[in-house]
Design a protein around this motif. Sequence first.
Motif, PDB file in Angstrom:
ATOM      1  N   ASN A  60       0.917  -1.432  -0.060  1.00 37.74           N
ATOM      2  CA  ASN A  60      -0.046   0.400   0.144  1.00 37.74           C
ATOM      3  C   ASN A  60       0.903   0.775   0.373  1.00 37.74           C
ATOM      4  O   ASN A  60       1.941   0.953   0.496  1.00 37.74           O
ATOM      5  N   THR A  61      -0.382   2.424  -0.561  1.00 36.36           N
ATOM      6  CA  THR A  61       1.417   3.572  -0.772  1.00 36.36           C
ATOM      7  C   THR A  61       0.357   4.559  -0.224  1.00 36.36           C
ATOM      8  O   THR A  61      -0.939   5.011  -0.355  1.00 36.36           O
ATOM      9  N   PHE A  62       1.296   4.987   0.897  1.00 41.36           N
ATOM     10  CA  PHE A  62       0.856   6.591   1.516  1.00 41.36           C
ATOM     11  C   PHE A  62       1.743   7.481   0.845  1.00 41.36           C
ATOM     12  O   PHE A  62       3.195   7.783   0.905  1.00 41.36           O
ATOM     13  N   ASP A  63       1.032   8.658   0.726  1.00 40.71           N
ATOM     14  CA  ASP A  63       1.165   9.845  -0.246  1.00 40.71           C
ATOM     15  C   ASP A  63       1.551  11.050   0.535  1.00 40.71           C
ATOM     16  O   ASP A  63       0.572  11.261   1.808  1.00 40.71           O
ATOM     17  N   VAL A  64       2.167  11.726  -0.700  1.00 43.49           N
ATOM     18  CA  VAL A  64       2.778  13.452   0.620  1.00 43.49           C
ATOM     19  C   VAL A  64       3.408  13.190   1.855  1.00 43.49           C
ATOM     20  O   VAL A  64       2.655  13.684   2.688  1.00 43.49           O
ATOM     21  N   ILE A  65       4.176  12.414   2.075  1.00 44.20           N
ATOM     22  CA  ILE A  65       4.464  12.591   3.588  1.00 44.20           C
ATOM     23  C   ILE A  65       5.765  13.103   3.414  1.00 44.20           C
ATOM     24  O   ILE A  65       7.052  13.295   2.645  1.00 44.20           O
ATOM     25  N   PRO A  66       5.949  14.130   4.730  1.00 43.23           N
ATOM     26  CA  PRO A  66       7.591  15.174   4.538  1.00 43.23           C
ATOM     27  C   PRO A  66       8.453  14.898   4.909  1.00 43.23           C
ATOM     28  O   PRO A  66       8.348  13.541   5.786  1.00 43.23           O
ATOM     29  N   VAL A  67       9.229  15.133   4.130  1.00 37.07           N
ATOM     30  CA  VAL A  67      10.684  15.204   5.317  1.00 37.07           C
ATOM     31  C   VAL A  67      11.529  15.554   5.948  1.00 37.07           C
ATOM     32  O   VAL A  67      10.789  16.801   6.150  1.00 37.07           O
ATOM     33  N   GLN A  83      20.071  24.824   2.736  1.00 33.54           N
ATOM     34  CA  GLN A  83      19.235  25.720   1.985  1.00 33.54           C
ATOM     35  C   GLN A  83      18.091  25.726   0.745  1.00 33.54           C
ATOM     36  O   GLN A  83      17.610  26.572   0.575  1.00 33.54           O
ATOM     37  N   ASP A  84      18.309  24.317   0.480  1.00 31.87           N
ATOM     38  CA  ASP A  84      17.425  23.293  -0.407  1.00 31.87           C
ATOM     39  C   ASP A  84      17.501  21.951  -0.363  1.00 31.87           C
ATOM     40  O   ASP A  84      18.919  21.360   0.238  1.00 31.87           O
ATOM     41  N   MET A  85      17.136  21.086  -0.973  1.00 32.85           N
ATOM     42  CA  MET A  85      16.203  20.045  -0.737  1.00 32.85           C
ATOM     43  C   MET A  85      16.053  19.895  -2.041  1.00 32.85           C
ATOM     44  O   MET A  85      15.060  20.276  -2.804  1.00 32.85           O
ATOM     45  N   SER A  86      16.037  18.128  -2.952  1.00 29.15           N
ATOM     46  CA  SER A  86      15.848  17.582  -3.837  1.00 29.15           C
ATOM     47  C   SER A  86      13.661  17.384  -3.934  1.00 29.15           C
ATOM     48  O   SER A  86      13.154  18.125  -5.095  1.00 29.15           O
ATOM     49  N   PHE A  87      14.404  17.365  -2.686  1.00 34.83           N
ATOM     50  CA  PHE A  87      12.416  17.065  -2.195  1.00 34.83           C
ATOM     51  C   PHE A  87      12.283  17.276  -0.865  1.00 34.83           C
ATOM     52  O   PHE A  87      12.962  16.945  -0.461  1.00 34.83           O
ATOM     53  N   TYR A  88      10.468  17.175  -0.638  1.00 37.61           N
ATOM     54  CA  TYR A  88      10.671  17.940   0.462  1.00 37.61           C
ATOM     55  C   TYR A  88       9.581  16.796   0.840  1.00 37.61           C
ATOM     56  O   TYR A  88       9.461  16.722   2.412  1.00 37.61           O
ATOM     57  N   ASN A  89       8.333  16.027  -0.200  1.00 38.37           N
ATOM     58  CA  ASN A  89       7.322  15.754   0.432  1.00 38.37           C
ATOM     59  C   ASN A  89       8.106  14.085  -0.610  1.00 38.37           C
ATOM     60  O   ASN A  89       8.460  13.980  -1.406  1.00 38.37           O
ATOM     61  N   LEU A  90       7.601  13.012   0.163  1.00 35.45           N
ATOM     62  CA  LEU A  90       7.521  11.647  -0.744  1.00 35.45           C
ATOM     63  C   LEU A  90       6.441  10.456  -1.066  1.00 35.45           C
ATOM     64  O   LEU A  90       5.652  10.504   0.636  1.00 35.45           O
ATOM     65  N   ASN A  91       6.209   9.938  -1.512  1.00 32.64           N
ATOM     66  CA  ASN A  91       5.574   8.705  -1.307  1.00 32.64           C
ATOM     67  C   ASN A  91       5.998   7.191  -0.952  1.00 32.64           C
ATOM     68  O   ASN A  91       6.744   6.783  -1.015  1.00 32.64           O
ATOM     69  N   ILE A  92       5.591   7.212   0.578  1.00 32.58           N
ATOM     70  CA  ILE A  92       5.234   5.805   1.125  1.00 32.58           C
ATOM     71  C   ILE A  92       5.483   4.697   1.050  1.00 32.58           C
ATOM     72  O   ILE A  92       4.054   4.641   0.950  1.00 32.58           O
ATOM     73  N   THR A  93       6.080   3.761   0.116  1.00 38.87           N
ATOM     74  CA  THR A  93       5.481   2.215   0.133  1.00 38.87           C
ATOM     75  C   THR A  93       5.381   1.369   0.759  1.00 38.87           C
ATOM     76  O   THR A  93       6.631   1.179   0.925  1.00 38.87           O
ATOM     77  N   LEU A  94       4.779   0.580   1.695  1.00 40.49           N
ATOM     78  CA  LEU A  94       4.474  -0.349   3.034  1.00 40.49           C
ATOM     79  C   LEU A  94       4.211  -1.561   2.340  1.00 40.49           C
ATOM     80  O   LEU A  94       3.260  -1.576   1.413  1.00 40.49           O
ATOM     81  N   LYS A  95       4.711  -2.870   2.961  1.00 40.48           N
ATOM     82  CA  LYS A  95       4.178  -3.767   1.840  1.00 40.48           C
ATOM     83  C   LYS A  95       4.058  -4.914   3.604  1.00 40.48           C
ATOM     84  O   LYS A  95       4.536  -3.666   4.809  1.00 40.48           O
ATOM     85  N   GLY A  96       2.947  -5.698   3.818  1.00 41.37           N
ATOM     86  CA  GLY A  96       2.641  -6.546   4.775  1.00 41.37           C
ATOM     87  C   GLY A  96       1.239  -7.302   5.058  1.00 41.37           C
ATOM     88  O   GLY A  96       0.936  -6.876   3.756  1.00 41.37           O
TER      89      GLY A  96
END
Length: 464
Positions: A60-67, A83-96
């Motif tokens: 299952n994928t969980f969208d827009v999780i902040p870093v 100063q900057d980051m290549s991205f500040y949020n990402l989608n996390i995919t978990l299994k279980g």
Amino acid sequence: MSERMTKPIDEKTEESPETQARNKKAILFDNIAKGLTLLVAFLIWLYVCSTNDATMTVENTFDVIPVTIIGTEEMNEHGLAVQDMSFYNLNITLKGTRSALGAVSSDNLAAYIDLSDITEPGVYVMTLKYSIPSGVALSDSMKKEEVEVTVDTVDTKTFTVDHTKIFVENFSIDSGCEIDYENAKLNVDYVKFEAPTMLLEKIVDLRVRVTGTVSMSASTDITAVVEALDADGAVITDRNLKTTTSKGGVVRSLVNVSLPLLKQKNVMLTVKEEDGIVSGSKIMIASDRVIIKGEPRAVDAVTSLSLGSFSLKEKTESVNGKVTFTMTLTEYPDGISEITKSDGTPFENGVVTATIYVDVQPFETLTVPISYCTVVGGKATVLDDSLTLKVGAVNDTAYLGLLKDAIAAGRGGLTLAVNVAGLPEGRATAPVTVVFSDPYSGKLYEIFENGEPYTVTVTVAEAE
């Protein structure tokens, strides 16, 4: 007994070959239908079993999780910040299992990087770490997720703030009104921006933006926010930008702006002759209209603007039947902050100045014998033989000739009231009031040659 009656009663009648073929075909179709029904039922049973199997492993994928960044305090000790980051949020995919994943939400998931070991500016590639509930695991695709982080030194930049920095984007005001920015007030006078050097270099100015929509019918106090601007006037938004506002060295957590409302109206200038000698159309003001600006209630209360009064008796020179002079207004009515010419041009030094023209008749000089003097306010002897008067006519100059003839014949026409009240005993100078009698009263007036009332020389007698 007949032959038909001798046959056994349960004996079946023989079927034809065609009937037998049809029966066999019907049985075959019936068996096929039953088989298909069983197959469909079996497939449905398999699907239900698989979708309700709580122990099956799924993703299952969980969208827009902040870093999240940890270790910033340690970096700050070295004068560093992100100063900057290549991205500040990402989608996390978990299994279980289905049941385990059902207990997971975005609220109990976290992705973070640890920058506590960074001591110098630079660009770093950091492997993301995760905080996830027990019973689930990261998908294989997430195990080596990396983020590029730019770290720079931290510095500050300070700006002074005044009314020129106020920005009101959405507003509605009463008709004829405008916002008086020059007299607007803020509860802050300094703004300090703290940010990484590369970000700070982009900031060249700021504005104090009033939040929300302003609807004004009078002066208004309203909250505002400070926004950093780049060279193009665009707002700089960055999570690494820290803004501190202060007033007189005291930090202000909230920025407040006081916006005065300015109303303007075109009104007429008026002037009055204080002795009632002339009025109305005989008095003309060049450029007799001005624009007043001020508090709405004060402007509404002003219907005309008076320059004050003048005495025609003090106007000794006339050209082409007109006396010309200038009047000014230096003190504005309460609540009026600005007065301009009707075309919006300001008056020099803010002093309202107008040229006044008064229609007058030619002046006549009369010599009045001392016998026309009447002493009031005490006892005295007038030493002068006569008094020379300059006299003007209100409308008809014929009265000037009639009075001149009356004086020459000793028939009156005026009285010279010599006031000796308060004068010391002996020789003194006493003021004279000219009183015209009928039919000259209201038709003629005296003109003060030197701007001062007439005087005569007297000897004041000792009071009894």
